[in-house]
Design an enzyme around this catalytic site. Structure first.
Site, PDB file in Angstrom:
ATOM      1  N   HIS A  78     -37.846   7.753 -53.378  1.00 35.92           N
ATOM      2  CA  HIS A  78     -38.221   8.436 -52.127  1.00 35.92           C
ATOM      3  C   HIS A  78     -37.306   8.056 -50.962  1.00 35.92           C
ATOM      4  O   HIS A  78     -37.210   8.788 -49.974  1.00 35.92           O
ATOM      5  CB  HIS A  78     -39.695   8.198 -51.776  1.00 35.92           C
ATOM      6  CG  HIS A  78     -40.010   6.880 -51.170  1.00 35.92           C
ATOM      7  ND1 HIS A  78     -40.474   5.800 -51.891  1.00 35.92           N
ATOM      8  CD2 HIS A  78     -39.937   6.454 -49.886  1.00 35.92           C
ATOM      9  CE1 HIS A  78     -40.672   4.783 -51.081  1.00 35.92           C
ATOM     10  NE2 HIS A  78     -40.360   5.154 -49.857  1.00 35.92           N
ATOM     11  N   ASP A 131     -41.062   6.737 -59.032  1.00 36.71           N
ATOM     12  CA  ASP A 131     -40.348   6.471 -57.785  1.00 36.71           C
ATOM     13  C   ASP A 131     -39.280   5.395 -57.993  1.00 36.71           C
ATOM     14  O   ASP A 131     -39.430   4.240 -57.585  1.00 36.71           O
ATOM     15  CB  ASP A 131     -41.355   6.048 -56.712  1.00 36.71           C
ATOM     16  CG  ASP A 131     -40.759   6.001 -55.321  1.00 36.71           C
ATOM     17  OD1 ASP A 131     -39.620   6.476 -55.140  1.00 36.71           O
ATOM     18  OD2 ASP A 131     -41.450   5.483 -54.414  1.00 36.71           O
ATOM     19  N   SER A 232     -39.507  -0.182 -48.323  1.00 36.18           N
ATOM     20  CA  SER A 232     -39.379   0.655 -49.513  1.00 36.18           C
ATOM     21  C   SER A 232     -38.096   0.343 -50.264  1.00 36.18           C
ATOM     22  O   SER A 232     -37.047   0.093 -49.666  1.00 36.18           O
ATOM     23  CB  SER A 232     -39.359   2.127 -49.136  1.00 36.18           C
ATOM     24  OG  SER A 232     -40.627   2.587 -48.806  1.00 36.18           O
ATOM     25  N   GLY A 233     -38.188   0.401 -51.585  1.00 37.91           N
ATOM     26  CA  GLY A 233     -37.017   0.206 -52.430  1.00 37.91           C
ATOM     27  C   GLY A 233     -36.720  -1.238 -52.732  1.00 37.91           C
ATOM     28  O   GLY A 233     -35.949  -1.534 -53.658  1.00 37.91           O
TER      29      GLY A 233
END
Length: 280
Positions: A78, A131, A232-233
């Protein structure tokens, strides 16, 4: 749902029979320096998580990632979307050896261009199933105490009730009025919550979010500690001694550090065939 979640990281004792998987040419997962923001966390020492990279666009940090190999970084899919559209690879940069986003590092951090984005074939922008993405770098990085590859899992384990660590440069509070984004890399200890228990907690809060077996939850029933926006990530980690294994990717959640709403992570063991097929 988070768009760009702050980092989280976790450290725990490796489970019996689970050995780390190395995709690089040096011993993976070595933590050169240790000590002890993410919500409810603390600052790291330089070099504490040398596989953690800052992913930037137009000069600004927006997601974390994990270095697997001299030419490959793993992150959340994402992060590579702008609405329903994939970002162009030429807009993305990866900075290795980063600790403080506002100060020069010693040794110097190094920015690398991205030549190719590989989002999981079953991922759709604005969703959080599958994801996971791989970034191929345009040039090889050089290994050092500040730049080192992560270990990944060899097989499936739920890691239920295991202590883990998340890390990143994300927001320190859900409300930006109470705390901005971290400049210095932060870490937080979390508990891996069994998926069925996590589903029960979400239902108890009136949330109908689907939690699949390819995801994992980490946090606490009482809340208080979590990853957040711009994490995120980044990696969710477990470790023993000087070796650490990345088992999850910061993916999504509802708010940050809310009671009975732990963060959701992509379970890396479910994607090892896909990862290795590209990185090898």
């Amino acid at each position: 749902m988070w768009n760009q979640v702050t980092l989280m990281a976790a450290v725990t004792v490796l489970l019996p029979g689970i050995s780390p998987h190395n995709l690089s040419d040096v011993p993976c997962g070595r933590r050169w320096r240790r000590s002890g923001r993410i919500v409810g966390g603390e600052a790291t020492n330089p070099g504490e998580f040398p596989w953690l990279v800052s992913i930037t666009r137009r000069g600004g940090h927006f997601c974390g990632g994990t270095l697997l190999h001299k030419r490959w970084v793993m992150t959340a899919a994402h992060c590579m979307c702008s609405g329903p559209v994939h970002l162009p690879a030429e807009h993305i940069r990866v900075t290795v050896g980063e600790h403080d986003l506002t100060s020069a590092e010693e040794p110097a951090a190094h920015e690398v261009r991205v030549s190719r984005l590989l989002l999981h074939p079953d991922y759709k922008c604005a969703r959080f199933a599958n994801d996971i993405a791989l970034l191929e770098l345009s040039s090889e990085v050089t290994w050092s105490e500040a730049v080192w590859p992560a270990c990944l899992p060899t097989g499936f384990s739920s890691y239920s009730n295991t202590e883990a660590t998340a890390a990143g440069w994300g927001w320190l509070q859900e409300s930006s009025s109470k705390g901005g984004r971290a400049d210095v890399l932060q870490k937080v200890k979390l508990q891996v919550v069994p998926n069925e228990e996590c589903r029960d907690w979400y239902r108890s809060q009136g949330k109908k979010i689907k939690i699949s077996d390819s995801q994992m939850c980490a946090g606490y029933e009482s809340g208080g500690r979590d990853s957040c926006w711009a994490d995120s990530g980044g990696p969710l980690m477990i470790g023993e001694g000087d070796q650490t294994m990345v088992v999850g990717i910061v993916s999504t959640g509802i708010g940050c550090a809310r009671p009975r709403l732990p963060g959701l992570y992509t379970r890396i063991s479910e994607y090892m065939v896909w990862i290795e097929g590209h990185v090898r």
